[in-house]
Write a protein that holds these residues in place. Structure first.
Motif, PDB file in Angstrom:
ATOM      1  N   TYR B 207       0.820  -1.209   0.000  1.00 44.85           N
ATOM      2  CA  TYR B 207       0.000   0.000   0.000  1.00 44.85           C
ATOM      3  C   TYR B 207       0.855   1.261   0.000  1.00 44.85           C
ATOM      4  CZ  TYR B 207      -3.627  -3.345   1.116  1.00 44.85           C
ATOM      5  OH  TYR B 207      -4.490  -4.397   1.074  1.00 44.85           O
ATOM      6  N   GLN B 229      -6.310   1.787   7.457  1.00 42.67           N
ATOM      7  CA  GLN B 229      -6.768   2.935   6.653  1.00 42.67           C
ATOM      8  C   GLN B 229      -6.527   2.674   5.170  1.00 42.67           C
ATOM      9  OE1 GLN B 229      -5.103   6.704   7.841  1.00 42.67           O
ATOM     10  NE2 GLN B 229      -6.872   7.108   9.151  1.00 42.67           N
ATOM     11  N   ALA B 230      -5.354   2.135   4.874  1.00 40.42           N
ATOM     12  CA  ALA B 230      -5.012   1.861   3.477  1.00 40.42           C
ATOM     13  C   ALA B 230      -5.938   0.791   2.899  1.00 40.42           C
ATOM     14  CB  ALA B 230      -3.549   1.429   3.383  1.00 40.42           C
ATOM     15  N   GLN B 233      -9.345   2.156   2.079  1.00 39.96           N
ATOM     16  CA  GLN B 233      -9.383   2.972   0.862  1.00 39.96           C
ATOM     17  C   GLN B 233      -9.225   2.135  -0.401  1.00 39.96           C
ATOM     18  OE1 GLN B 233      -7.590   6.733   0.582  1.00 39.96           O
ATOM     19  NE2 GLN B 233      -7.643   7.111   2.796  1.00 39.96           N
ATOM     20  N   HIS B 234      -8.488   1.041  -0.297  1.00 36.88           N
ATOM     21  CA  HIS B 234      -8.256   0.251  -1.498  1.00 36.88           C
ATOM     22  C   HIS B 234      -9.353  -0.790  -1.748  1.00 36.88           C
ATOM     23  CE1 HIS B 234      -4.213   1.458  -2.993  1.00 36.88           C
ATOM     24  NE2 HIS B 234      -4.131   1.949  -1.772  1.00 36.88           N
TER      25      HIS B 234
END
Lengths: 626, 247
Positions: B207, B229-230, B233-234
């Motif tokens: 990420y 968090q990553a 979002q992905h």
């Protein structure tokens, strides 16, 4: 309890403006940081949204845009953004987008405010707008250095030795010998107080009196140099040095604010003070009696260049010193040529063009020169002489490291070895019937300086240019168009040079993309305001006296030119020291963060300067060569 | 917990029967005998249909003397609260605690926590108030759910005579879910392909997250917070219901 967020702390402490903060302050920041992740392509800051944080890039890459949506900057690890919004009206001024997956450390507005108010180094870093930052950078650079700080009063050991200008040669020689001086100041006694009328030096006695076997009864006023070049007593030693280099004089009377002589400083005084100085090289040049001797001396030129760089001389000083050395080579070669070929059959002036004329020469340079001959010139009778002299000088210069001009702009080219009237026609035609391509080739002639012989000819040409150029709108428009051919990049990104369109390159030519378009731009304005100055900094001063440019522009252009020039100079100096051939091509990874940031600011100034140039002179759209 | 060998465990996603966490918390609040746990459960738990964006989260990491909660002990605790937008360092916490069992030299080398550190450290009981307050009302985020929840459960059984239950989001399980075919094919193995690693450090690299040195409880908690968090979002969205991710 305070948790130890070592990773964040260590990382922040490596980058400006955090690197200079006290430990306790850094801890405080770390404990208030908020972290946010942004996937590539997502928006980080939207225009006009409230500004809540200062953003520090921990990893990834971010693109910053102008209000118009135009790309403004590309940032990466260790860079900050969002500060202007926080300082202005608390709304985002420059929108930001993640170019790659990005991790941001957000420093809350309240803490930013506190740091801004209490930490000086932090405030300095974040609050200065691009241009002010460049100014600070330029000012910070030209500090120190013996030659740079020392005043010439330090070199004055005695009051000047003076005599009435009516004395005879023999009497003058006697006074000089008795007093042990190499220069005698001659005064016009009819005034009250007496005024300086001229100066005579050892060299004058040798070259003008003895070689021509003048009777010792000759009044000294017959051979003295008039139109004295003097220097103010409060000037710096380096100014005296530049003055000597530029005017090819070896003695300067020092005058007080009332214009009264206080002393004379000689080239040897400066050489004694700074034994490695440029003037040492110059005085050595004039001591050589043949081309091979000059070739020997030319080896010292690079040392002298490196030394000036290491002493933090500014670009104006280095450019002038290198041009002075270049001129001295020309002058000595012309003297040697005249000795070999005999005195010139008619008066002439040897003219330097381009960077030498602008006093902006560096170590990598080719020769650009021409000859202006007296109007009595008859090709059949005289040209063999001048052709031979031009060839002698040109070959000599090539031997000393000044390579032949690839565009054949040299006095050896018949076209550029012409009488004054032809030169006047050339310039009149360029200015009054301008054609873009022809002007591109003749650009270099608009930086001109007579360096040997009858410089009244080149002064006449300068007057002609100054008077005619400002009246020809079409000429200015085409010169402006040509000045837009070469544009600066947007800035840097990681190890790349970033172009205005976001494209990335591995190197940048600081001359082609920086100093050259800047001098082009400055030349157009200078021509438009009828200035006779040739040096870009002096041209800027002349431009500042008019209302041609918006307020602050002149200072910005000056800073931009100085900064790009000095980075280019330093880059060449490093190359020489490393045993490499110096050039103008720089890789971003060889630039310090300080240089990169300030270069970007300088490019921005050049870019807006070019936009203004286009608008001001209604320049037609030109081609764009990077 | 980065020192575990999750690759060997090969946690194929097997979804256990969905626990109704809010109901479970209400029940536990009524049945616990410990006032600290009662307060913890009474703070409640978001419903499974709560959007991730509206779910208070806290990343938690333990450094332990080994992998077995029944034989090994907790030596340090790191935690950091977050939501889908921000990770908040101002509420980060880190404790070194004294294990009831002797510290092995081998684990000293791993955590850098020395006998001296431990001798001066409090027992877990002494920081339990603060720890439970930090976790209360939030969904816990861990990388590999086999460590923090079982270790805390066992540690409390020893000390309070009752264990603890709470939902966790497992960033390693998310990696396993999004990379179901981690073993190289027969042909890939022939060509020397390695199985895809879902360790914390390796997952972060996918990420674009920076490398952090492992084995510091707070750094590891931070590392899994950023990873989550990553991942959101992905692979998900702030609107994804939390019940889809928790265990």
């Amino acid at each position: 309890m305070q948790a130890e967020l070592i990773e964040i702390r260590n990382h922040l402490s490596q980058y400006e403006p955090f690197d200079g903060l006290p430990e306790a302050t850094l801890d405080k920041i770390v404990n208030q940081v908020e972290i946010a992740y942004f996937r590539a392509g997502s928006t980080i800051l939207e225009l006009d949204q409230p500004s809540t944080d200062l953003n520090f890039i921990r990893s990834g890459a971010v693109e910053i845009f102008r209000r118009s949506g135009e790309l403004y900057n590309r940032l990466t690890e260790g860079d900050i953004f969002g500060q202007f919004g926080l300082m202005m009206n608390k709304t985002v001024r420059f929108p930001a987008k993640a170019l790659e997956d990005t991790l941001i450390y957000c420093i809350p507005a309240a803490l930013f405010q506190e740091l801004w108010e209490t930490e000086e180094s932090f405030a300095d870093f974040v609050e200065i707008e691009d241009r002010t930052r460049l100014r600070t950078a330029v000012a910070r650079q030209s500090k120190s250095g013996n030659l740079m700080n020392a005043k010439i009063t330090r070199l004055i050991s005695r009051p000047p030795v003076m005599a009435p200008s009516c004395v005879r040669l023999q009497e003058a020689a006697r006074i000089m010998t008795e007093q042990g001086v190499s220069a005698l100041l001659l005064m016009d006694e009819s005034g009250d107080p007496p005024q300086m009328a001229g100066i005579i030096t050892d060299r004058d006695l040798r070259t003008r009196a003895l070689t021509e076997a003048l009777p010792s009864e000759t009044p000294v006023s017959d051979i003295m140099s008039t139109g004295l070049i003097t220097i103010r007593s409060e000037a710096f030693i380096f100014e005296a040095m530049l003055m000597m280099l530029h005017n090819n004089v070896h003695h300067l009377p020092v005058v007080d604010p009332k214009g009264q002589p206080r002393g004379i400083i000689g080239l040897s005084d400066i050489v004694k003070y700074e034994s490695q100085s440029t003037l040492f090289v110059v005085s050595n040049i004039f001591r050589q009696s043949d081309v091979s001797g000059l070739k020997e001396v030319s080896r010292d030129v690079r040392d002298s260049f490196i030394r000036m760089v290491s002493e933090d001389a500014n670009s104006h000083m280095i450019g002038s010193a290198m041009a002075g050395i270049g001129r001295s080579f020309c002058q000595r070669l012309l003297e040697l040529g005249e000795e070999a070929l005999g005195p010139p059959p008619i008066p002439y002036c040897f003219m330097a063009l381009g960077s030498m004329a602008r006093d902006e020469q560096l170590v990598v340079t080719d020769q650009d020169n021409a000859m202006v001959l007296d109007d009595r010139f008859d090709p059949v009778q005289h040209d063999d002489y001048f052709k031979a002299l031009a060839k002698f000088v040109s070959d000599g210069l090539a031997a000393c490291g000044y390579s032949y001009c690839t565009g054949d702009i040299m006095a050896t080219n018949t076209k550029w070895r012409q009488p004054l009237s032809v030169w006047k026609d050339y310039f009149t035609d360029w200015i009054e019937n301008p054609k873009a391509q022809a002007l591109l080739n003749s650009n270099i002639f608009f930086d001109l300086e007579g360096i040997h012989g009858d410089t009244a000819y080149t002064e006449e040409l300068k007057t002609l240019v100054a008077e005619k150029a400002m009246k020809s709108q079409r000429f200015l428009a085409l010169m402006a168009r040509n000045a837009l051919n070469r544009t600066p990049p947007l800035g840097f990104f990681r190890t790349f040079v970033m172009e205005q369109d976001g494209k990335q390159n591995n190197t940048i030519n600081l001359k082609r993309r920086g100093t050259a378009p800047l001098s082009d731009l400055i030349r157009v304005h200078a021509l438009a305001c009828g200035s006779r100055a040739q040096n870009s900094f002096e041209r800027l001063r002349a431009i500042a006296d008019t209302k041609l440019l918006p307020e602050g522009s002149v200072e910005n252009l000056r800073d931009a030119l100085e900064f790009i020039a000095i980075v280019r100079i330093r880059h060449q100096s490093l190359a020489i020291e490393a045993g490499n051939a110096p050039d103008n091509s720089v890789r971003p990874e060889d630039l310090s963060p300080f240089e990169r940031r300030n270069l970007k600011d300088a490019f921005q100034i050049l870019s807006s300067g070019q936009k203004f140039l286009r608008y001001r002179y209604h320049a037609p759209a030109g081609r764009n060569v990077s | 917990m980065a020192m575990s060998g999750p690759d060997n465990a090969n946690p194929t996603p097997e979804r256990p029967a969905m626990i109704d966490w809010p109901a479970r918390f209400r029940l536990l609040a009524d049945t616990t005998n410990d006032p600290r746990l009662k307060r913890f459960y009474e703070t409640g738990c978001v419903t499974p249909d709560t959007a991730l964006a509206d779910t208070p989260l806290v990343a938690l990491d333990f450094e332990t003397t080994g992998l077995d909660p029944n034989r090994h002990s907790i030596v340090s605790v790191g935690l950091i609260p977050l939501d889908t937008r921000r990770i908040r360092c101002n509420a980060a916490q880190h404790w070194v605690v004294r294990p009831p069992l002797p510290l092995h030299q081998s684990s000293v080398t791993i955590h850098g926590i020395t006998h001296t550190d431990i001798d001066q450290a409090p027992d877990l009981t002494e920081v339990l108030d603060e720890l439970l307050d930090a976790l209360a009302g939030k969904v816990v985020v861990v990388h590999h759910r086999g460590i923090e929840r079982p270790f805390l459960d066992v540690a409390l059984r020893w000390r309070l005579k009752e264990g603890i239950e709470f939902p966790v989001i497992d960033t390693m399980a998310i990696e396993a879910d999004v990379h179901p075919n981690r073993q190289p094919t027969w042909f890939g193995r022939l060509r020397g392909q390695e199985p895809l690693s879902i360790r914390l450090g390796d997952s972060r690299l996918r990420y674009g997250l920076p490398h952090y040195p492992p084995h510091h409880a707070l750094t590891d908690a931070l590392a899994s917070a950023e990873l989550l968090q990553a991942q959101i979002q992905h692979h998900f969205s702030p609107d994804t219901p939390v019940g889809q991710l928790w265990y």
